[in-house]
Design a protein around this motif. Structure first.
Motif, PDB file in Angstrom:
ATOM      1  N   SER A 296      -4.064   5.225  -5.379  1.00 54.85           N
ATOM      2  CA  SER A 296      -3.908   4.201  -6.226  1.00 54.85           C
ATOM      3  C   SER A 296      -3.696   2.870  -5.232  1.00 54.85           C
ATOM      4  CB  SER A 296      -2.483   5.213  -6.639  1.00 54.85           C
ATOM      5  OG  SER A 296      -1.246   3.673  -6.921  1.00 54.85           O
ATOM      6  N   ALA A 297      -3.276   3.464  -4.176  1.00 57.28           N
ATOM      7  CA  ALA A 297      -3.163   2.529  -2.978  1.00 57.28           C
ATOM      8  C   ALA A 297      -4.385   1.298  -2.813  1.00 57.28           C
ATOM      9  CB  ALA A 297      -2.595   2.970  -1.286  1.00 57.28           C
ATOM     10  N   VAL A 298      -5.184   2.245  -3.128  1.00 54.48           N
ATOM     11  CA  VAL A 298      -6.579   1.251  -2.653  1.00 54.48           C
ATOM     12  C   VAL A 298      -6.698   0.774  -4.621  1.00 54.48           C
ATOM     13  CG1 VAL A 298      -9.666   1.510  -2.890  1.00 54.48           C
ATOM     14  CG2 VAL A 298      -7.858   2.803  -1.416  1.00 54.48           C
TER      15      VAL A 298
ATOM     16  N   PHE B  45       1.214   4.053  -2.747  1.00 55.75           N
ATOM     17  CA  PHE B  45       0.854   5.333  -2.510  1.00 55.75           C
ATOM     18  C   PHE B  45       1.842   6.155  -2.797  1.00 55.75           C
ATOM     19  CE2 PHE B  45       1.559   8.469   0.371  1.00 55.75           C
ATOM     20  CZ  PHE B  45       0.091   9.576   0.505  1.00 55.75           C
TER      21      PHE B  45
ATOM     22  N   GLY C 184      -2.415   9.390  -4.273  1.00 61.28           N
ATOM     23  CA  GLY C 184      -1.892   8.311  -3.963  1.00 61.28           C
ATOM     24  C   GLY C 184      -3.137   7.049  -3.555  1.00 61.28           C
ATOM     25  N   THR C 185      -3.973   8.008  -2.386  1.00 59.04           N
ATOM     26  CA  THR C 185      -4.562   7.379  -1.452  1.00 59.04           C
ATOM     27  C   THR C 185      -5.371   5.820  -2.730  1.00 59.04           C
ATOM     28  OG1 THR C 185      -4.222   8.781   0.425  1.00 59.04           O
ATOM     29  CG2 THR C 185      -6.055   7.018   0.191  1.00 59.04           C
TER      30      THR C 185
ATOM     31  N   GLY D 298       0.354  -1.215  -0.255  1.00 61.12           N
ATOM     32  CA  GLY D 298      -0.206  -0.172  -0.039  1.00 61.12           C
ATOM     33  C   GLY D 298       0.884   0.946   0.068  1.00 61.12           C
TER      34      GLY D 298
ATOM     35  N   TRP E 173      -3.552  18.910  -1.725  1.00 59.57           N
ATOM     36  CA  TRP E 173      -4.427  18.167  -1.286  1.00 59.57           C
ATOM     37  C   TRP E 173      -4.331  17.197  -2.705  1.00 59.57           C
ATOM     38  CZ3 TRP E 173      -8.066  17.847  -5.597  1.00 59.57           C
ATOM     39  CH2 TRP E 173      -8.349  19.329  -5.907  1.00 59.57           C
TER      40      TRP E 173
ATOM     41  N   PRO F  95      -1.853  13.403  -2.545  1.00 60.77           N
ATOM     42  CA  PRO F  95      -2.293  11.937  -1.483  1.00 60.77           C
ATOM     43  C   PRO F  95      -3.948  12.286  -2.258  1.00 60.77           C
ATOM     44  CG  PRO F  95      -1.620  14.816  -0.176  1.00 60.77           C
ATOM     45  CD  PRO F  95      -1.450  15.197  -1.554  1.00 60.77           C
ATOM     46  N   CYS F  96      -4.175  12.744  -2.243  1.00 59.90           N
ATOM     47  CA  CYS F  96      -5.460  11.615  -2.984  1.00 59.90           C
ATOM     48  C   CYS F  96      -5.602  10.825  -3.756  1.00 59.90           C
ATOM     49  CB  CYS F  96      -6.840  13.008  -3.821  1.00 59.90           C
ATOM     50  SG  CYS F  96      -7.499  14.357  -2.350  1.00 59.90           S
TER      51      CYS F  96
END
Length: 225
Positions: free
Chosen positions: A81-83, A36, A78-79, A32, A72, A75-76
């Motif tokens: 991408s991880a999900v 991210f 990246g999040t 993850g 923002w 980070p959005c």
């Protein structure tokens, strides 16, 4: 003889990244985090292309402040991408259809390069009209899926990601967070779902590749049991 029997047992317990890590949960967190940071990097590069071409406009005070446009956005992304990267291999396992098409890093890197090229084309190449641009990007995005994925789960998740991401973008534009020049699809550009679709396929392939070694360990263990 006992020592030779114990060696394979130890190797099978080892995780795909660090030999001392044996927890599936820790390996999941590592994947993850990798996804991210990949998402953050791609967001910075691709958002820069869009801003340079004046496709995406942020308020001037936002750009110049320390909490810029964009604080923002990475980070959005990246999040997300991880999900997405964790969801693709999870969906493959759930459907019982392990993805084996072009499972090597060279193929994944080519997929990333094609995705960046598609995004670059949306910002740099001048077309006669938005319909022509949208149809071209749609063909390129489907071509990316066919070349590097070809799975039903990948196509379905790509469509779902494109729909949700476009909806979120429309809500952000509607609330004045940022805007697109010459919007032709409600508040956004008509080609935006194509970019999100291609991005979902690309991140999904990265996530599958990261999960491949762990899946091999699980498969070997279940086979021997």
């Amino acid at each position: 003889m006992a020592e030779s029997d114990a060696a394979p047992t130890i190797s099978k317990k080892c995780g795909p990244y660090i030999s001392s890590i044996t927890s599936h949960g820790i390996n999941l967190v590592i994947r993850g985090l990798v996804l991210f940071f990949i998402g953050v990097f791609l967001a910075l590069v691709l958002n820069l292309l869009q801003i340079q071409r004046n496709v995406t406009l942020f308020p001037p005070d936002v750009i110049t402040s320390i909490f810029s446009s964009a604080w923002w956005v990475p980070p959005c992304c990246g999040t997300a991408s991880a999900v997405i990267g964790l969801l693709y291999p999870c969906m493959d396992r759930h459907l019982g259809e392990p993805h084996k098409f072009k499972r090597e890093w060279s193929s994944v890197m080519r997929c990333v390069a094609v995705f960046v090229g598609i995004n670059h084309a949306s910002a740099k190449v001048d077309f006669a009209n938005n319909i022509q641009l949208s149809l071209t990007l749609a063909a390129l995005s489907i071509g990316l899926w066919w070349t590097f994925d070809r799975s039903r789960s990948g196509f379905g998740l790509g469509i779902g990601i494109a729909f949700l991401a476009t909806l979120v973008s429309q809500l952000l534009v509607y609330n004045g967070v940022y805007q697109y020049t010459s919007p032709d699809f409600l508040y956004v550009r008509s080609w935006l779902p194509c970019i999100f679709f291609a991005g979902g396929i690309t991140v999904g392939n990265i996530g599958r590749q990261l999960a491949m070694y762990e899946c091999k360990v699980i498969a070997e263990k279940s086979h021997q049991d």
